[in-house]
Write a protein that holds these residues in place. Sequence first.
Motif, short mmCIF file in Angstrom:
data_model
loop_
_atom_site.label_atom_id
_atom_site.label_comp_id
_atom_site.label_asym_id
_atom_site.label_seq_id
_atom_site.Cartn_x
_atom_site.Cartn_y
_atom_site.Cartn_z
N UNK A 143 0.82 -1.21 0.00
CA UNK A 143 0.00 0.00 0.00
C UNK A 143 0.86 1.26 0.00
N UNK A 144 2.08 1.17 0.52
CA UNK A 144 3.01 2.31 0.51
C UNK A 144 3.70 2.44 -0.84
N UNK A 145 3.38 1.55 -1.78
CA UNK A 145 3.94 1.62 -3.12
C UNK A 145 5.34 1.05 -3.24
N UNK A 146 5.71 0.22 -2.28
CA UNK A 146 7.06 -0.36 -2.30
C UNK A 146 7.04 -1.72 -2.99
N UNK A 147 7.98 -1.97 -3.90
CA UNK A 147 8.06 -3.29 -4.55
C UNK A 147 8.68 -4.32 -3.59
N UNK A 148 7.86 -5.21 -3.09
CA UNK A 148 8.27 -6.17 -2.07
C UNK A 148 8.86 -7.41 -2.74
N UNK B 269 16.09 1.10 -3.71
CA UNK B 269 17.09 1.60 -2.76
C UNK B 269 16.44 2.34 -1.61
N UNK B 270 17.16 2.44 -0.50
CA UNK B 270 16.64 3.12 0.69
C UNK B 270 16.27 4.57 0.39
N UNK B 271 16.94 5.18 -0.56
CA UNK B 271 16.67 6.58 -0.88
C UNK B 271 15.27 6.79 -1.45
N UNK B 272 14.63 5.72 -1.93
CA UNK B 272 13.28 5.81 -2.48
C UNK B 272 12.19 5.59 -1.44
N UNK B 273 12.57 5.42 -0.18
CA UNK B 273 11.60 5.08 0.86
C UNK B 273 11.40 6.27 1.79
N UNK B 274 10.14 6.62 2.02
CA UNK B 274 9.80 7.64 3.01
C UNK B 274 9.65 6.90 4.35
N UNK B 275 10.74 6.83 5.12
CA UNK B 275 10.77 6.03 6.34
C UNK B 275 9.78 6.54 7.39
N UNK B 276 9.60 7.84 7.49
CA UNK B 276 8.66 8.37 8.48
C UNK B 276 7.23 7.93 8.18
N UNK B 277 6.81 8.07 6.92
CA UNK B 277 5.45 7.67 6.54
C UNK B 277 5.27 6.16 6.68
N UNK B 278 6.31 5.40 6.27
CA UNK B 278 6.23 3.95 6.37
C UNK B 278 6.14 3.51 7.83
#
Length: 191
Positions: A26-31, A44-53
């Motif tokens: 749902x966060x749009x991350x390719x699992x 890559x980690x740079x594509x992840x919004x860690x706070x929102x996740x």
Amino acid sequence: MKNAQLHIKNMVCPRCISTVTRVLTEAGLPVAAVTLGEAQILAPETNIDFDALNQALQQEGFELIYDRETQLSEKIKNLLIHYLEHFQTHYEPVTTSAFLSDKLNLPYQQLSKVFSRQEGTTIEKYFIRLKIEKVKELLSYNQLTLSEIAYQLKYSSVQHLSNQFKKVTGFSVSDYKNSTAAPRTSLDSLI
């Protein structure tokens, strides 16, 4: 481009895996894969919004783990849950220390120190609490005698199980069985 590996706290069962997979999707991350305590993301980690996740995971009772000692402590807890299953199904299971050292490829003394520092209890005491929760579960099914439960969980006797049960829960086994509000603790909140 290195794929991200996330470490997630409070994952203790297959339903946790499916819930975390859903949140990540749902966060749009390719699992790529989700296992107890970990998720592999094809980005890559740079594509992840860690706070929102982390906020989305917290709404489901999970949270991201950033430091290595907390990650190791969570791995130990998840492995102990697997070890309990191994423990029940093998006549003479390997010791807790051998199991953990083998799975994590680290000396048990190091694992023990990190776990105690992070959780405020020993690996042994945590495993006893896991066993007692398993006893509660088996008692609730009302399918096995206390003697059969003691044998299955490798207690030396019914008396040993009963004494440990009383020490951990504050209830005798019979009081627990007769209680209408018999409290069980979820595995992710044992400590």
